[in-house]
Design an enzyme around this catalytic site. Structure first.
Site, mmCIF file in Angstrom:
data_model
loop_
_atom_site.group_PDB
_atom_site.id
_atom_site.type_symbol
_atom_site.label_atom_id
_atom_site.label_comp_id
_atom_site.label_asym_id
_atom_site.label_seq_id
_atom_site.Cartn_x
_atom_site.Cartn_y
_atom_site.Cartn_z
ATOM 1 N N ASN A 9 0.654 -1.416 -0.103
ATOM 2 C CA ASN A 9 0.195 -0.074 0.512
ATOM 3 C C ASN A 9 0.926 0.836 0.002
ATOM 4 O O ASN A 9 1.394 1.497 0.928
ATOM 5 C CB ASN A 9 -0.957 0.268 1.436
ATOM 6 C CG ASN A 9 -1.660 1.108 1.567
ATOM 7 O OD1 ASN A 9 -1.688 2.305 0.188
ATOM 8 N ND2 ASN A 9 -2.217 1.562 2.580
ATOM 9 N N LYS A 11 0.238 4.243 -0.130
ATOM 10 C CA LYS A 11 -0.911 5.357 0.224
ATOM 11 C C LYS A 11 -0.104 6.234 -0.577
ATOM 12 O O LYS A 11 -0.777 6.538 -1.375
ATOM 13 C CB LYS A 11 -0.221 5.981 1.834
ATOM 14 C CG LYS A 11 0.294 4.593 2.494
ATOM 15 C CD LYS A 11 0.083 4.310 3.977
ATOM 16 C CE LYS A 11 0.269 3.521 5.071
ATOM 17 N NZ LYS A 11 0.257 3.692 6.272
ATOM 18 N N HIS A 97 -9.216 1.363 5.184
ATOM 19 C CA HIS A 97 -8.272 1.147 5.834
ATOM 20 C C HIS A 97 -8.242 2.169 6.949
ATOM 21 O O HIS A 97 -9.011 3.233 7.180
ATOM 22 C CB HIS A 97 -7.450 2.322 4.881
ATOM 23 C CG HIS A 97 -6.091 1.941 5.132
ATOM 24 N ND1 HIS A 97 -5.688 3.091 5.992
ATOM 25 C CD2 HIS A 97 -4.648 0.905 4.927
ATOM 26 C CE1 HIS A 97 -4.138 2.429 6.585
ATOM 27 N NE2 HIS A 97 -3.623 1.239 6.228
ATOM 28 N N GLU A 99 -6.820 4.633 7.951
ATOM 29 C CA GLU A 99 -6.511 6.365 7.727
ATOM 30 C C GLU A 99 -7.635 6.597 6.382
ATOM 31 O O GLU A 99 -8.051 7.823 7.279
ATOM 32 C CB GLU A 99 -5.577 6.552 6.853
ATOM 33 C CG GLU A 99 -3.956 5.918 7.680
ATOM 34 C CD GLU A 99 -2.899 5.077 6.364
ATOM 35 O OE1 GLU A 99 -3.338 5.617 5.221
ATOM 36 O OE2 GLU A 99 -2.115 5.116 7.234
ATOM 37 N N GLU A 169 -5.250 -4.744 10.588
ATOM 38 C CA GLU A 169 -4.390 -3.623 10.447
ATOM 39 C C GLU A 169 -4.558 -3.285 12.039
ATOM 40 O O GLU A 169 -5.230 -1.767 12.093
ATOM 41 C CB GLU A 169 -4.335 -2.659 9.172
ATOM 42 C CG GLU A 169 -3.822 -3.373 8.386
ATOM 43 C CD GLU A 169 -3.402 -1.870 7.220
ATOM 44 O OE1 GLU A 169 -2.292 -2.587 6.588
ATOM 45 O OE2 GLU A 169 -3.819 -1.018 7.319
ATOM 46 N N GLY A 175 2.779 2.505 10.767
ATOM 47 C CA GLY A 175 3.716 3.665 10.525
ATOM 48 C C GLY A 175 4.448 4.052 12.292
ATOM 49 O O GLY A 175 5.003 4.593 12.633
ATOM 50 N N SER A 215 2.922 -2.065 10.016
ATOM 51 C CA SER A 215 5.065 -2.336 10.505
ATOM 52 C C SER A 215 5.318 -3.615 10.050
ATOM 53 O O SER A 215 6.190 -4.398 10.358
ATOM 54 C CB SER A 215 5.661 -1.856 11.722
ATOM 55 O OG SER A 215 4.876 -0.494 11.647
HETATM 56 P P1 13P Z 1 3.218 0.575 7.613
HETATM 57 O O1 13P Z 1 3.320 -1.002 7.285
HETATM 58 O O2 13P Z 1 3.901 1.322 7.154
HETATM 59 O O3 13P Z 1 3.390 0.369 8.827
HETATM 60 O O4 13P Z 1 1.311 0.832 6.957
HETATM 61 C C1 13P Z 1 0.537 -0.185 7.104
HETATM 62 C C2 13P Z 1 -0.679 0.065 6.415
HETATM 63 O O5 13P Z 1 -1.240 0.417 6.787
HETATM 64 C C3 13P Z 1 -0.960 -0.640 5.593
HETATM 65 O O6 13P Z 1 -2.047 -0.276 4.700
#
Ligand code: 13P
Length: 252
Positions: A9, A11, A97, A99, A169, A175, A215
């Site tokens: 992903n 982003k 997601h 976010e 997740e 992150g 992560s």
């Molecule tokens: P990270 O791998 O940067 O923690 O992000 C995970 C994520 O949100 C994947 O959709």
């Protein structure tokens, strides 16, 4: 048998030029043979989907979007439809997601509509679910996560969800470098599969791939992937560089 799925992903990272550079680096290393025992998916920003599609067309790497609007077309300024994603060669779409839930206020109701619409238009949803830190600390991790699962799958029938992908997740692991332990992740994945089994039957539950996200890095992917109910990874930060993403793709 569930084929492991490693998904990136991206982003809101990568211009078109940067995206093409990363895909060219990935394709140099991803051998066609990977497609047999594991599947690879990348989900770049909308602007990069169209230029990347022809590069990936003959490759074992699938293309997905990070979001969509649940209608084929219409007066929805700023949105992108499943028909548009299909047309340019996307086969997956990330939905719900954290976010999207937290920054853009997406509700379970909207996410459920998106999941249903994606399936109607032949896209495979990657439905993201997971608890926040206060929810985990308050002992609500499972209730919250399974609640999002039930709401997201709404009124779908067993045959509609066989091909769906679930991504667990935990929000506190995204992150932050703070991964769930393999044991904690496995426990939640088993709970998710258990919930799928009681709603849709064991055969359907066995077919659904449940990815872990939060992560995931080259140094923790192997132990995560060794868990029986972890069927892949949804990778954020470590998918933005060819070397780290390829190491994750090549989990052992
Ligand atoms: P990270 O791998 O940067 O923690 O992000 C995970 C994520 O949100 C994947 O959709």
């Amino acid at each position: 048998m569930r084929t492991p799925l490693i998904a990136g992903n991206w982003k809101m990272y990568k211009t078109v030029a940067e995206a093409v550079e990363l895909v060219e680096a990935l394709l140099k290393e991803v051998e066609v043979g990977y497609a047999d025992d594991r599947q690879v998916l990348i989900c770049p920003p909308f602007t990069a989907l169209y230029p990347l599609a022809p590069l990936l067309a003959e490759s074992p790497v699938a293309l997905g979007a990070q979001n969509m609007y649940p209608a084929s077309q219409g007066a929805f300024t700023g949105e992108v439809s499943p028909v548009m994603l299909q047309e340019i060669g996307c086969s997956f779409v990330i939905l719900g997601h954290s976010e999207r839930r937290q920054v853009f206020g997406e509700t379970d109701e909207l996410i459920s509509k998106k999941v249903q619409t994606a399936i109607d238009y032949g896209l495979t949803p990657v439905l993201c679910i997971g608890e926040t830190k206060p929810q985990r600390d308050g002992g609500e991790a499972e209730a919250v996560t399974l609640g999002q699962l039930r709401a997201g799958l709404g009124g779908l029938a067993a045959e509609q969800i066989q091909d769906i992908v679930i991504a667990y997740e935990p929000v506190w692991a995204i992150g932050t470098g703070d991964t769930a332990t393999p044991a904690d992740a496995q426990a939640m994945h088993a709970a998710i599969r258990g919930a799928l089994s009681s709603h849709y039957g064991p055969e359907t539950a066995d077919a659904v791939r449940i990815l872990y996200g939060g992560s995931v890095k080259p140094d923790n992917v192997d132990t995560l992937m060794a868990q029986p109910d972890i069927d892949g990874a949804l990778v954020g930060g470590a998918s933005l560089q060819a070397e780290s993403f390829l190491r994750i793709v090549n989990f052992r």
